[in-house]
Design a protein around this motif. Structure first.
Motif, PDB file in Angstrom:
ATOM      1  N   CYS A 108       0.874  -1.140   0.123  1.00 36.64           N
ATOM      2  CA  CYS A 108      -0.413   0.159   0.048  1.00 36.64           C
ATOM      3  C   CYS A 108       1.411   1.159  -0.015  1.00 36.64           C
ATOM      4  N   CYS A 194      -2.181   8.240   0.163  1.00 38.83           N
ATOM      5  CA  CYS A 194      -3.020   7.150  -1.576  1.00 38.83           C
ATOM      6  C   CYS A 194      -2.686   7.398  -2.909  1.00 38.83           C
ATOM      7  N   CYS A 287      -6.209   0.535  -8.021  1.00 38.71           N
ATOM      8  CA  CYS A 287      -4.339   0.017  -7.326  1.00 38.71           C
ATOM      9  C   CYS A 287      -4.044  -1.246  -7.372  1.00 38.71           C
TER      10      CYS A 287
HETATM   11 FE1  SF4 Z   1      -2.804   1.472  -0.372  1.00 38.79          FE
HETATM   12 FE2  SF4 Z   1      -4.803   3.021  -1.429  1.00 38.79          FE
HETATM   13 FE3  SF4 Z   1      -3.851   0.749  -2.872  1.00 38.79          FE
HETATM   14 FE4  SF4 Z   1      -5.978   1.362  -0.497  1.00 38.79          FE
HETATM   15  S1  SF4 Z   1      -6.196   2.106  -2.520  1.00 38.79           S
HETATM   16  S2  SF4 Z   1      -4.498  -0.503  -0.523  1.00 38.79           S
HETATM   17  S3  SF4 Z   1      -4.774   3.547   0.407  1.00 38.79           S
HETATM   18  S4  SF4 Z   1      -2.677   2.510  -2.104  1.00 38.79           S
END
Ligand code: SF4
Ligand code: 13P
Length: 335
Positions: A108, A194, A287
């Motif tokens: 993440c 993020c 993501c």
């Molecule tokens: Fe991390 Fe953003 Fe992916 Fe959620 S969406 S796992 S906060 S990188």
């Protein structure tokens, strides 16, 4: 065991997942259902997982819901289709259970933006502050925190502290700024964000709203302030999904990771959901970490019970305290 399977198992730390060729005729949905029963396993999935994974999960939810499910499960094995910090939270709450994740490298960017040694120094500079950390952080950061929050409960947990209590909020500066705004606090924010929620283009969303004047903009609080300012509703993934079920509008522009659209379309097939456009031409509102998990990797991790989440007991105990505090406050608030 076939020699290639043994070799793949040895590679797992480097690769992050089991790289074994599967028979393309294998019905992965049926095989995963069989493994769940055989191993008394529960499959927990986040809304940002690919639709096939969501469809085979026992429970799909936001970070709070997933932590609550992990806390109360009777299963022997927790299969966590999400990113590392989520599976780690499940392990922190269930030391005696095996917790596996399809791809150990599903990280993440937000969690990575807050390395524990740097955060420790930052915290030491502000000894009078309590530390409130968003669940999107490593066990190392959790261990340095007084309480954990998710986007579902951040407001009520911050408000549980006296108004004059100085607070450090880590690691997401956007969620922190939003909570500062709605609570009237002045929390000190760690400078993390993020990569997915910072990609939305205000200009493109504004243009989209002109073409879809009836559409409502719904946004996750990890988005930047200019996007949140024009949003009709702000909430966690579960909050956004609930809103689209009960609200009267027929069209929504959705400013969060695209995985949530699968449940929105399933719950309200008569409505239209438009992913909020990113500020370039790639599909960056997917993501890349969440999407490392695939149905094939999921099947393999259940079959061979690797990669497994492990952690030192001292770290686990330190990280558990603030998570339990969050779960207690949430339960009292009926969340
Ligand atoms: Fe991390 Fe953003 Fe992916 Fe959620 S969406 S796992 S906060 S990188
Ligand atoms: P929630 O599902 O708790 O809203 O969190 C979103 C997120 O970014 C998870 O990585």
């Amino acid at each position: 065991m076939k020699p290639e399977t043994a070799a793949a198992l040895k590679q797992i730390d480097k690769r992050g997942f089991l790289d074994i060729d599967l028979d393309p005729t294998l019905d992965l949905f049926a095989a995963i259902e069989r493994l769940k029963k055989e191993k008394n396993a529960v499959l927990l999935a986040h809304y940002y997982q690919e639709p096939d994974i969501q469809d085979v999960a026992d429970y799909i939810g936001d970070s709070l819901g997933l932590a609550q499910q992990a806390e109360k499960t009777n299963a022997d094995m927790i299969v966590f289709a999400g990113v590392h910090f989520m599976a780690e939270t499940a392990k922190i709450l269930n030391p005696s259970k095996k917790v596996v994740i399809p791809d150990l490298k599903a990280g993440c960017s937000l969690s990575d933006s807050c390395p524990p040694p740097l955060f420790k120094k930052f915290k030491e500079k502000h000894p009078d502050h309590v530390v409130v950390s968003y669940i999107n952080c490593s066990a190392g950061i959790k261990a340095l925190s007084d309480v954990i929050v998710t986007s579902s409960n951040a407001r009520i947990i911050v408000e549980s502290f006296p108004k004059d209590q100085p607070i450090i909020f880590a690691p997401d500066k956007n969620l922190g700024a939003y909570i500062n705004k709605v609570t009237g606090r002045n929390m000190l924010l760690w400078d993390g964000a993020c990569m997915v929620h910072e990609i939305f283009s205000l200009e493109k969303i504004t243009k989209l709203k002109i073409r879809h004047p009836e559409a409502k903009l719904i946004a996750h609080p990890e988005c930047e302030e200019p996007i949140l300012k024009i949003a009709d509703y702000i909430g966690s993934t579960t909050g956004l999904l609930k809103y689209t079920k009960t609200d009267a509008a027929k069209e929504y522009i959705v400013a969060t990771e695209t995985g949530i659209l699968h449940q929105m379309m399933k719950s309200s097939p008569e409505k239209t959901f438009i992913p909020a456009p990113p500020n370039n031409n790639c599909a960056c509102n997917d993501c890349p970490h969440m999407k490392l998990n695939t149905l094939e990797k999921l099947y393999l991790c259940m079959e061979y019970e690797v990669p497994e989440i492990t952690m030192e007991e001292e770290l686990r105990l330190a990280a558990k305290k603030p998570i339990e505090r969050m779960l207690e406050i949430s339960a009292k608030a009926g969340l």
